[in-house]
Design a protein around this motif. Structure first.
Motif, PDB file in Angstrom:
ATOM      1  N   SER A   1      32.711 -20.679  12.287  1.00 37.19           N
ATOM      2  CA  SER A   1      31.320 -20.359  12.632  1.00 37.19           C
ATOM      3  C   SER A   1      30.419 -21.575  12.562  1.00 37.19           C
ATOM      4  O   SER A   1      29.293 -21.537  13.049  1.00 37.19           O
TER       5      SER A   1
ATOM      6  N   ARG B   1      30.907 -22.931  16.506  1.00 37.34           N
ATOM      7  CA  ARG B   1      30.689 -22.124  17.699  1.00 37.34           C
ATOM      8  C   ARG B   1      29.577 -21.123  17.400  1.00 37.34           C
ATOM      9  O   ARG B   1      29.297 -20.822  16.237  1.00 37.34           O
TER      10      ARG B   1
ATOM     11  N   PHE C   1      35.437  -8.503  18.790  1.00 39.19           N
ATOM     12  CA  PHE C   1      35.452  -9.755  18.040  1.00 39.19           C
ATOM     13  C   PHE C   1      36.832 -10.400  18.079  1.00 39.19           C
ATOM     14  O   PHE C   1      36.980 -11.585  18.386  1.00 39.19           O
TER      15      PHE C   1
ATOM     16  N   SER D   1      39.223 -10.070  20.146  1.00 38.45           N
ATOM     17  CA  SER D   1      39.683 -10.455  21.486  1.00 38.45           C
ATOM     18  C   SER D   1      39.350 -11.899  21.828  1.00 38.45           C
ATOM     19  O   SER D   1      39.902 -12.459  22.774  1.00 38.45           O
ATOM     20  N   ARG D   2      38.453 -12.529  21.057  1.00 41.39           N
ATOM     21  CA  ARG D   2      38.107 -13.921  21.309  1.00 41.39           C
ATOM     22  C   ARG D   2      39.202 -14.881  20.834  1.00 41.39           C
ATOM     23  O   ARG D   2      39.185 -16.057  21.182  1.00 41.39           O
ATOM     24  N   ALA D   3      40.128 -14.401  20.022  1.00 44.47           N
ATOM     25  CA  ALA D   3      41.169 -15.258  19.461  1.00 44.47           C
ATOM     26  C   ALA D   3      42.405 -15.261  20.348  1.00 44.47           C
ATOM     27  O   ALA D   3      42.783 -14.238  20.908  1.00 44.47           O
TER      28      ALA D   3
ATOM     29  N   GLN E   1      44.830 -12.816  19.260  1.00 44.50           N
ATOM     30  CA  GLN E   1      44.354 -11.431  19.351  1.00 44.50           C
ATOM     31  C   GLN E   1      44.410 -10.712  17.997  1.00 44.50           C
ATOM     32  O   GLN E   1      44.680  -9.513  17.925  1.00 44.50           O
TER      33      GLN E   1
ATOM     34  N   SER F   1      42.022 -20.172  12.899  1.00 48.52           N
ATOM     35  CA  SER F   1      41.286 -19.053  13.486  1.00 48.52           C
ATOM     36  C   SER F   1      42.113 -18.214  14.453  1.00 48.52           C
ATOM     37  O   SER F   1      41.572 -17.344  15.126  1.00 48.52           O
TER      38      SER F   1
ATOM     39  N   MET G   1      40.613 -18.960  17.925  1.00 48.49           N
ATOM     40  CA  MET G   1      39.268 -18.522  18.317  1.00 48.49           C
ATOM     41  C   MET G   1      38.360 -19.676  18.692  1.00 48.49           C
ATOM     42  O   MET G   1      37.536 -19.562  19.599  1.00 48.49           O
TER      43      MET G   1
ATOM     44  N   ARG H   1      37.978 -20.831  22.419  1.00 53.65           N
ATOM     45  CA  ARG H   1      37.570 -19.934  23.489  1.00 53.65           C
ATOM     46  C   ARG H   1      36.075 -19.647  23.406  1.00 53.65           C
ATOM     47  O   ARG H   1      35.518 -19.636  22.330  1.00 53.65           O
TER      48      ARG H   1
END
Length: 258
Positions: free
Chosen positions: A145, A148, A216, A218-220, A223, A252, A255, A258
């Motif tokens: 965090s 990004r 949330f 799905s950004r990795a 997954q 991450s 994550m 992306r």
């Protein structure tokens, strides 16, 4: 120092009463490290210590609010009989989950006091001995965090970005003395904190809890969220890389890319 750079050493882990601190303490203890568990709540520290009582290297607890200079100075004095050569600055708080314009100044200050000033104070207290011995490792737990956007979490994100900057600069200050300083930046870690975030996001948006979680995760690339045990393993891996300093290790599940 042993060949693997880990066994036989003493580590001080902050925020060790639960979550990532507990997981890191378990990983280090299993690798033969004497672990000093530091945190604000004695009962939580004693619970973790009980889990590690049979560890050959031993375990010790120390109650300390790392955001308070006096408390950190007292901790350093209390541990003067310990050869702390590993410092894991894990203590941190999530802070408010609101738009920046709705965050109160005292909320902002609290996040920075715990997440940034605590790291500074602990390094200030325990680095001199490492410098004198020309050996030591500091691991600062940051977050993806800090690299990004994370909507409605500005104090937390800004504080973790500050930890990244602190780590890089400090690595250059103490590198000539043989001390390594690195960052570990987990992504979303499965556990109570993320469960709280998903509940809040579901309430805010009208989504179900499952939908908020999936949006949330799905950004990795993987997954999924990472686990506390994976964070502990990553901290141990950092300690086994003698040529690395000033680095930020992303954990991450992909994550950050992306």
């Amino acid at each position: 120092m042993t060949a693997d750079r880990v066994a036989g050493r003493t580590a001080l882990v902050t925020g060790a009463g639960n979550g990532l601190g507990r997981a890191i303490a378990h990983a280090l203890s299993a690798a033969g490290v004497r672990v000093i568990l530091a945190g604000r709540t004695a009962a939580k520290l004693e619970q973790v210590a009980g889990e590690l009582r049979d560890a050959p290297a031993g375990v010790r607890t120390a109650v300390c609010d790392t955001a308070q200079p006096g408390a950190v100075d007292a901790l350093r004095r209390d541990l003067s009989d310990e050869d702390v050569s590993i410092l894991v600055n894990n203590a941190g708080i999530a802070g408010p989950v609101r738009e920046l314009v709705d965050v109160e100044p005292d909320e902002w200050d609290e996040v920075f006091a715990v997440n940034v000033r605590g790291v500074y104070l602990m390094c200030r207290a325990f680095l001199p001995a490492m410098i004198a011995h020309r050996a030591g490792d500091v691991i600062n737990v940051a977050s993806v965090s800090g690299k990004r956007p994370l909507a409605r979490r500005t104090p937390y994100t800004a504080s973790k970005m500050a930890v990244l900057g602190l780590t890089l600069t400090l690595a250059h200050e103490v590198g000539e003395h043989g001390v390594l300083v690195n960052c570990l930046s987990p992504g979303p870690v499965a556990g109570p904190r993320m469960e709280r975030n998903f509940r809040l996001e579901a309430e805010r948006t009208g989504m179900t809890y499952a939908e908020a979680e999936q949006a949330f995760v799905s950004r990795a690339a993987l997954q999924r969220m990472v686990t506390e045990e994976e964070v502990g393993a990553a901290a141990l891996a950092i300690l086994r890389m003698p040529g690395m300093t000033g680095a930020d290790i992303d954990l991450s599940g992909g994550m950050i890319g992306r």
